[in-house]
Scaffold this active site. Structure first.
Site, short mmCIF file in Angstrom:
data_model
loop_
_atom_site.label_atom_id
_atom_site.label_comp_id
_atom_site.label_asym_id
_atom_site.label_seq_id
_atom_site.Cartn_x
_atom_site.Cartn_y
_atom_site.Cartn_z
N ARG A 179 56.90 89.21 12.35
CA ARG A 179 57.22 87.91 13.48
C ARG A 179 58.98 88.06 13.08
NH1 ARG A 179 52.87 83.79 14.30
NH2 ARG A 179 54.99 82.29 13.93
N ARG A 183 68.13 92.39 14.32
CA ARG A 183 68.66 93.16 15.50
C ARG A 183 70.12 93.51 14.91
NH1 ARG A 183 67.79 87.60 18.19
NH2 ARG A 183 65.63 87.27 19.18
N ARG A 256 46.62 76.51 4.83
CA ARG A 256 48.09 75.40 4.38
C ARG A 256 48.21 74.56 4.08
NH1 ARG A 256 49.66 76.03 -0.61
NH2 ARG A 256 52.51 76.05 -0.47
N TYR A 360 46.49 83.30 13.29
CA TYR A 360 48.15 82.09 12.85
C TYR A 360 48.56 82.93 14.34
CZ TYR A 360 52.59 81.49 11.02
OH TYR A 360 54.14 81.07 10.46
N1 UDP Z 1 60.81 83.42 6.94
C1 UDP Z 1 61.69 83.29 5.62
N2 UDP Z 1 62.91 82.97 6.23
C2 UDP Z 1 63.27 82.14 6.52
C3 UDP Z 1 62.21 81.92 7.75
C4 UDP Z 1 60.69 82.60 7.60
O1 UDP Z 1 61.05 84.85 5.41
O2 UDP Z 1 64.10 81.65 6.98
C5 UDP Z 1 59.68 84.27 6.69
C6 UDP Z 1 58.57 83.28 5.84
O3 UDP Z 1 57.68 84.69 4.85
C7 UDP Z 1 57.56 82.79 7.16
C8 UDP Z 1 57.52 84.09 7.93
O4 UDP Z 1 58.61 84.71 7.78
O5 UDP Z 1 56.52 82.53 6.31
C9 UDP Z 1 57.04 83.45 9.19
O6 UDP Z 1 58.29 82.74 9.61
P1 UDP Z 1 58.25 81.26 10.70
O7 UDP Z 1 59.02 80.88 11.74
O8 UDP Z 1 57.02 82.28 12.22
O9 UDP Z 1 56.74 80.57 10.64
P2 UDP Z 1 56.29 79.92 11.31
O10 UDP Z 1 57.46 78.79 12.14
O11 UDP Z 1 55.01 79.37 12.14
O12 UDP Z 1 56.12 78.17 10.34
#
Ligand code: UDP
Length: 377
Positions: A179, A183, A256, A360
């Site tokens: 996700r 870059r 979760r 998700y």
């Molecule tokens: N993630 C990470 N470090 C960060 C931000 C995100 O490892 O600082 C990883 C983590 O595994 C997370 C995934 O990227 O579950 C997706 O993050 P996202 O921000 O898309 O999650 P959401 O906003 O849906 O909670």
């Protein structure tokens, strides 16, 4: 009088479906067990600030039809998500992984230098995958190491992910980390999408607009009317957890959930950014959200002398809690699939949204799904 649709859940899927049905001259009854509409996008006004009560919601899409659709209901502001990570090495890093992050991590200044460093960092993991004769990374750890290498994995991914999901990265699916963009430009925009923003005045305005013309009953649990819903409406749109609909007869799905510690602070600017992720193991929260930055920019941040922050803690779902994220491991994916097969046999019921599909989803795809569900009803 019998309704055309009984819609269970006043979140984005239910509200969008209600909007489309109402536009087509159908009448809808929307129920929600919570005391408010909006599901998890609901905002609560505290000290003049729209507080994202169920976690940060940042709307982003490349689908012009969806963007125009929501903007016709309420114009969106220019918020662009540029989260910052507070890492266990004591430093701040820009996210998603981009030239700023690579500069902060390794001091590299050009894309060429960054590429060379990334290649060196990723080599070990890629060689291992090749040696094991595997075509694709098998889990989140392998995926992250192949994508971005050891330093970033250990400082910015591993602990954050394990806090968020409560499972080792080796037991999580690789797609979760895909996700995040990687870059070779100095671009801190978290999303690759063409359009992004927050409804001006908050998400409640969007949901109120979508639900205009529907009859809404809050504090009503579908469980209590399940037996006789067919007396209430011709068709049912169910957006609650799919396992709950079937009385958990195949077993319970895992989720979760997140808990928020929301604090009002007598100072105008706590962290200078809407989202700061805490990517180390010693801070129990995953991130701190400072809500005013979703809707005030530049000097206007200081117009309100107060601010509201939420520390976000991720925990395993227990019955009675709000489910947030599906746990897409093998057991749960298989179980969800079995439930989906049961759902397909329910002729008069449309299942949709994150909880009913056990997917998700971001917000825009949920709206797109509601459009599809309406078209193929
Ligand atoms: N993630 C990470 N470090 C960060 C931000 C995100 O490892 O600082 C990883 C983590 O595994 C997370 C995934 O990227 O579950 C997706 O993050 P996202 O921000 O898309 O999650 P959401 O906003 O849906 O909670």
């Amino acid at each position: 009088m019998k309704y055309d649709y009984l819609i269970v859940g006043a979140g984005l899927f239910g509200a969008t479906f209600a909007f489309l049905a109402t536009q087509a001259g159908k009448n809808c009854l929307v129920i929600d067990k919570r005391p408010h509409i909006g599901g998890n996008v609901y905002c609560e006004k505290i000290d003049g600030i729209n507080v994202h009560k169920y976690g940060a919601h940042i709307f982003h899409t490349s689908n012009k039809q969806i963007w125009d659709f929501v903007n016709d209901i309420v114009p969106f502001n220019r918020y662009t998500n540029c989260p910052v990570a507070s890492a266990p090495d004591g430093k701040l890093y820009n996210l998603p992984f981009n030239m700023n992050t690579f500069y902060q991590m390794w001091g590299v200044k050009t894309p060429m230098e960054a590429m060379a460093k990334l290649e060196e960092q990723r080599k070990e993991a890629i060689d291992k995958i090749k040696a094991d004769g595997i075509a694709e990374p098998r889990n989140l750890e392998e995926q992250a190491l192949c994508l971005i290498g050891k330093d970033i994995y250990e400082n910015l991914i591993k602990h954050y992910t394990e806090k968020q999901w409560g499972r080792p990265c080796t037991e999580l699916p690789a797609f979760i980390i895909r996700r995040l963009p990687v870059r070779l430009t100095f671009d801190n925009n978290y999303f690759n999408d063409t359009y992004q923003g927050i409804p001006i005045g908050g998400y409640n305005i969007l949901i109120e607009g979508l639900l205009k013309g529907s009859v809404i009953k809050l504090g009503v649990d579908f469980k209590d009317i399940k037996e006789n819903w067919k007396e209430i409406a011709n068709k049912l749109v169910f957006t609650g957890p799919i396992d709950e609909f079937f009385d958990f007869k195949l077993g319970r799905l895992d989720w979760r959930t997140v808990r928020f510690e929301t604090v009002c602070i007598d100072s105008p600017n706590y962290q200078g950014n809407a989202v700061v992720n805490y990517t180390g193991p010693s801070t129990p929260w995953t991130r701190i959200i400072e809500h005013k930055h979703f809707e005030s920019f530049g000097d206007s941040v200081y117009q309100n002398p107060k601010t509201v922050i939420s520390r976000e803690y991720s925990t395993e779902f227990q019955p009675g809690m709000e489910p947030y994220y599906p746990v897409n491991d093998e057991r749960n994916n298989n179980l969800a699939e079995e439930y989906r097969q049961l759902a397909a046999k329910e002729d008069d019921v449309i299942f949709g949204g994150r909880l009913a599909e056990y997917k998700y989803y971001d917000m825009a795809p949920v709206i797109a799904k509601a459009f599809e569900a309406w078209k193929s009803r």
